[in-house]
Design a protein around this motif. Structure first.
Motif, PDB file in Angstrom:
ATOM      1  N   PRO A  81       0.718  -1.277  -0.197  1.00 49.52           N
ATOM      2  CA  PRO A  81      -0.084  -0.012   0.001  1.00 49.52           C
ATOM      3  C   PRO A  81       0.633   1.354   0.071  1.00 49.52           C
ATOM      4  N   PHE A  82       0.616   2.175  -0.810  1.00 51.82           N
ATOM      5  CA  PHE A  82       1.548   3.378  -1.187  1.00 51.82           C
ATOM      6  C   PHE A  82       0.685   4.336  -1.555  1.00 51.82           C
ATOM      7  N   SER A  83       1.047   5.801  -0.984  1.00 48.15           N
ATOM      8  CA  SER A  83       0.243   6.735  -1.416  1.00 48.15           C
ATOM      9  C   SER A  83       1.170   8.151  -1.549  1.00 48.15           C
ATOM     10  N   ASN A  84       0.713   8.866  -2.309  1.00 46.37           N
ATOM     11  CA  ASN A  84       1.507  10.197  -2.422  1.00 46.37           C
ATOM     12  C   ASN A  84       0.598  11.375  -1.901  1.00 46.37           C
ATOM     13  N   ILE A  85       0.604  11.950  -0.577  1.00 44.94           N
ATOM     14  CA  ILE A  85      -0.366  12.567  -0.145  1.00 44.94           C
ATOM     15  C   ILE A  85       0.227  14.068  -0.145  1.00 44.94           C
ATOM     16  N   GLN A  86      -0.185  15.007  -1.042  1.00 43.03           N
ATOM     17  CA  GLN A  86       0.332  16.297  -1.265  1.00 43.03           C
ATOM     18  C   GLN A  86      -0.023  17.075  -0.035  1.00 43.03           C
ATOM     19  N   SER A  87      -1.182  17.071   0.452  1.00 41.29           N
ATOM     20  CA  SER A  87      -1.688  17.813   1.626  1.00 41.29           C
ATOM     21  C   SER A  87      -0.634  17.588   2.843  1.00 41.29           C
ATOM     22  N   LEU A  88      -0.128  16.576   2.920  1.00 35.55           N
ATOM     23  CA  LEU A  88       0.723  16.280   3.867  1.00 35.55           C
ATOM     24  C   LEU A  88       2.241  16.506   3.480  1.00 35.55           C
ATOM     25  N   ASN A  89       2.449  16.684   2.123  1.00 29.85           N
ATOM     26  CA  ASN A  89       3.908  16.791   1.741  1.00 29.85           C
ATOM     27  C   ASN A  89       4.710  15.616   1.998  1.00 29.85           C
ATOM     28  N   ALA A  90       4.163  14.426   1.625  1.00 27.10           N
ATOM     29  CA  ALA A  90       4.841  13.304   2.112  1.00 27.10           C
ATOM     30  C   ALA A  90       4.384  12.117   1.248  1.00 27.10           C
ATOM     31  N   THR A  91       5.309  11.156   0.965  1.00 31.16           N
ATOM     32  CA  THR A  91       4.757   9.756   0.574  1.00 31.16           C
ATOM     33  C   THR A  91       4.531   8.804   1.669  1.00 31.16           C
ATOM     34  N   VAL A  92       3.594   8.029   1.473  1.00 34.63           N
ATOM     35  CA  VAL A  92       3.390   7.277   2.755  1.00 34.63           C
ATOM     36  C   VAL A  92       3.249   5.613   2.306  1.00 34.63           C
ATOM     37  N   TYR A 110      -0.914  -6.171  11.613  1.00 34.59           N
ATOM     38  CA  TYR A 110      -0.176  -5.019  12.265  1.00 34.59           C
ATOM     39  C   TYR A 110       0.913  -4.840  11.050  1.00 34.59           C
ATOM     40  N   SER A 111       1.305  -3.391  11.132  1.00 36.78           N
ATOM     41  CA  SER A 111       1.998  -2.920  10.095  1.00 36.78           C
ATOM     42  C   SER A 111       2.747  -1.704  10.610  1.00 36.78           C
ATOM     43  N   MET A 112       4.072  -1.609   9.651  1.00 38.78           N
ATOM     44  CA  MET A 112       5.011  -0.175   9.822  1.00 38.78           C
ATOM     45  C   MET A 112       4.247   0.702   8.865  1.00 38.78           C
ATOM     46  N   LEU A 113       3.987   2.076   9.271  1.00 40.78           N
ATOM     47  CA  LEU A 113       3.625   3.003   8.460  1.00 40.78           C
ATOM     48  C   LEU A 113       4.793   3.976   8.532  1.00 40.78           C
ATOM     49  N   ILE A 114       5.515   4.344   7.075  1.00 37.64           N
ATOM     50  CA  ILE A 114       6.553   5.156   7.175  1.00 37.64           C
ATOM     51  C   ILE A 114       5.880   6.272   6.292  1.00 37.64           C
ATOM     52  N   ILE A 115       6.325   7.500   6.886  1.00 34.85           N
ATOM     53  CA  ILE A 115       5.691   8.683   6.365  1.00 34.85           C
ATOM     54  C   ILE A 115       7.204   9.506   5.801  1.00 34.85           C
ATOM     55  N   LEU A 116       7.448   9.498   4.700  1.00 40.90           N
ATOM     56  CA  LEU A 116       8.556  10.161   4.234  1.00 40.90           C
ATOM     57  C   LEU A 116       8.475  11.529   3.664  1.00 40.90           C
ATOM     58  N   PRO A 117       8.699  12.761   4.314  1.00 43.68           N
ATOM     59  CA  PRO A 117       8.472  14.096   3.686  1.00 43.68           C
ATOM     60  C   PRO A 117       9.253  14.429   2.293  1.00 43.68           C
ATOM     61  N   TYR A 118       8.570  15.299   1.702  1.00 42.93           N
ATOM     62  CA  TYR A 118       8.912  15.654   0.257  1.00 42.93           C
ATOM     63  C   TYR A 118      10.230  16.117   0.499  1.00 42.93           C
ATOM     64  N   SER A 143       1.524  21.250   0.451  1.00 48.38           N
ATOM     65  CA  SER A 143       2.106  20.912  -0.906  1.00 48.38           C
ATOM     66  C   SER A 143       2.982  21.670  -1.324  1.00 48.38           C
ATOM     67  N   ALA A 144       4.174  21.785  -0.434  1.00 47.62           N
ATOM     68  CA  ALA A 144       5.283  22.708  -0.699  1.00 47.62           C
ATOM     69  C   ALA A 144       6.285  22.105  -1.697  1.00 47.62           C
ATOM     70  N   ALA A 145       5.939  20.817  -2.111  1.00 51.25           N
ATOM     71  CA  ALA A 145       6.791  20.251  -2.995  1.00 51.25           C
ATOM     72  C   ALA A 145       6.935  20.783  -4.533  1.00 51.25           C
ATOM     73  N   THR A 146       8.164  20.559  -5.183  1.00 50.77           N
ATOM     74  CA  THR A 146       8.116  20.806  -6.275  1.00 50.77           C
ATOM     75  C   THR A 146       7.205  20.152  -7.333  1.00 50.77           C
ATOM     76  N   SER A 147       6.820  20.318  -8.273  1.00 50.83           N
ATOM     77  CA  SER A 147       5.869  19.510  -9.112  1.00 50.83           C
ATOM     78  C   SER A 147       6.510  18.118  -9.697  1.00 50.83           C
ATOM     79  N   ALA A 148       7.844  18.229  -9.803  1.00 53.49           N
ATOM     80  CA  ALA A 148       8.487  17.227 -10.339  1.00 53.49           C
ATOM     81  C   ALA A 148       8.508  16.096  -9.411  1.00 53.49           C
ATOM     82  N   TYR A 149       8.178  16.293  -8.144  1.00 54.92           N
ATOM     83  CA  TYR A 149       8.171  15.367  -7.336  1.00 54.92           C
ATOM     84  C   TYR A 149       6.774  14.617  -7.057  1.00 54.92           C
ATOM     85  N   ILE A 150       5.999  15.192  -7.504  1.00 55.20           N
ATOM     86  CA  ILE A 150       4.524  14.485  -7.633  1.00 55.20           C
ATOM     87  C   ILE A 150       4.329  13.232  -8.439  1.00 55.20           C
ATOM     88  N   ILE A 151       4.214  12.168  -7.848  1.00 52.73           N
ATOM     89  CA  ILE A 151       4.462  10.904  -8.086  1.00 52.73           C
ATOM     90  C   ILE A 151       3.153  10.373  -8.920  1.00 52.73           C
TER      91      ILE A 151
END
Length: 397
Positions: free
Chosen positions: A221-232, A243-251, A351-359
């Motif tokens: 399961p994978f998401s790009n959440i622009q409102s969070l400025n992160a991929t999850v 049970y799972s590990m949720l990793i939140i990676l900032p842009y 969503s302070a990320a550059t558009s180039a990073y929108i996955i």
């Protein structure tokens, strides 16, 4: 493997003078991690569930402003029966042992001085409703008391050792301890031969160290959440995704703290629902995943983080009110939290990320955790954070 221990030390005072339950724990978890990371330079592991579990028991012994402050900080209902029922139902869900490949256990201890009188109703609440083991010791013989207490903790199956020191018993009347441990094997383990030493960067792409980076291409399961400025990313343990590990990676160029602030407007449930909805909409697909092997140990006094959350009186000899625990005047001198987490190829042993990073979802998504990130070990049904933390100081482990 993850393990942690929380110690509450109650000292004699020498001065005489409704929201669903899992949501309460979830929201408390986010706030506590925020304030704890301020005490640990942003590199931390804690067990919000373990801390919340034992503090809930403490709250049932508090009265007056002490009780009110604990209820606000830990998001507890005012009714004792509601607290007990909610605690028991949530604990039953979170600690469900049926998942193959996951071992999870939590145990509460109460070490009391032989001269300390605990009121019968509170003692019954601790033992019957919170499953605590009460051990009576001679605190004046502090060396022996520490040895017996540590043996009791180790005999419970805990992998922590020498938890309590003889000094802890000096002026104390009662010591409450929670030990929680988690060992989870990944549903999709990493291949050790694919692990390589690679650079680790800060949010501005400046190298700050090296890590052993694990790699696999698999369906997660994978998401790009622009409102969070992160991929999850969600990495399940065991055989049933409970049970799972949720990793939140900032842009890139976004600090962990900036993402963390967004939790005030983007609840954890929204993140988990987004992952689930994206999986339903796009289906499960391969992700190129890289995360470091890591081990973090934290030993932190939680007094200041809890002060920041509005809990003050319980730490004051003049103001603390625990009339449901004892007729003696006591206060909490320290809340000590010890936790560690170990993440390897086989699993988590605690969503302070550059558009180039929108996955997009066309090419194979890449999730490369080679800069600071936030992580949670979650129980899915209740969305409860059993462990949480931030990885920001790389080391080769």
């Amino acid at each position: 493997m993850m393990k942690c221990l929380i110690v509450f030390i109650f000292t004699v005072a020498t001065c005489h003078a409704e929201i669903e339950f899992s949501g309460r724990v979830r929201n408390f978890s986010l706030e506590l991690l925020h304030y704890t990371q301020l005490e640990t330079e942003g590199h931390v592991v804690i067990s919000p569930f373990g801390i919340w579990s034992l503090m809930t028991g403490v709250a049932l012994g508090a009265t007056g402003k002490s009780k009110a402050q604990l209820e606000r900080a830990f998001l507890l209902p005012g009714n004792q029966i509601s607290i007990i029922n909610g605690y028991q139902n949530l604990t039953k869900t979170v600690l469900d042992p049926r998942t193959q490949g996951v071992q999870l256990a939590s145990k509460n201890f109460v070490f009391k001085d032989k001269g300390f009188h605990m009121l019968a109703d509170f003692k019954k609440t601790l033992t019957s409703d919170f499953g605590a083991k009460i051990v009576e010791l001679d605190f004046k013989d502090s060396t022996t008391a520490a040895r017996i207490a540590n043996t009791a903790i180790e005999d419970s199956g805990a992998t922590v050792s020498n938890v309590l020191r003889s000094d802890d018993f000096g002026t104390a009347r009662m010591i409450l301890t929670n030990v929680i441990s988690f060992k989870g094997l990944w549903s999709s383990p990493f291949n050790v031969s694919d692990t390589n030493i690679e650079p680790f960067y800060d949010e501005n792409k400046k190298q700050i160290g090296q890590v052993k980076m694990m790699y696999q291409r698999a369906m997660f399961p994978f998401s790009n959440i622009q409102s969070l400025n992160a991929t999850v990313m969600q990495l399940p343990y065991g055989d049933d995704n409970k049970y799972s590990m949720l990793i939140i990676l900032p842009y890139p160029k976004i600090k962990v703290t900036e993402v963390y602030k967004k939790f005030t407007i983007i609840p954890m449930n929204d993140i988990l629902n987004r992952l689930e909805n994206d999986t339903k909409e796009y289906g499960m697909e391969d992700v190129d995943l890289k995360i470091p092997r890591f081990k973090i140990s934290t030993n932190v006094v939680l007094n200041k983080p809890l002060n920041n959350m509005g809990v003050f009186d319980i730490f004051s000899p003049k103001l603390a009110s625990f009339e449901k625990i004892t007729k003696e005047e006591i206060f909490i001198s320290a809340i000590v939290h010890k936790a560690d987490i170990e993440v390897t190829e086989s699993g988590t042993v605690a969503s302070a990320a550059t558009s180039a990073y929108i996955i997009d979802r066309i090419s194979t998504p890449v999730f490369e955790a080679n800069r600071p990130f936030i992580y949670f070990v979650m129980e899915k049904e209740s969305s409860t954070a059993i462990f949480s933390g931030i990885y920001s100081k790389p080391s080769v482990f």
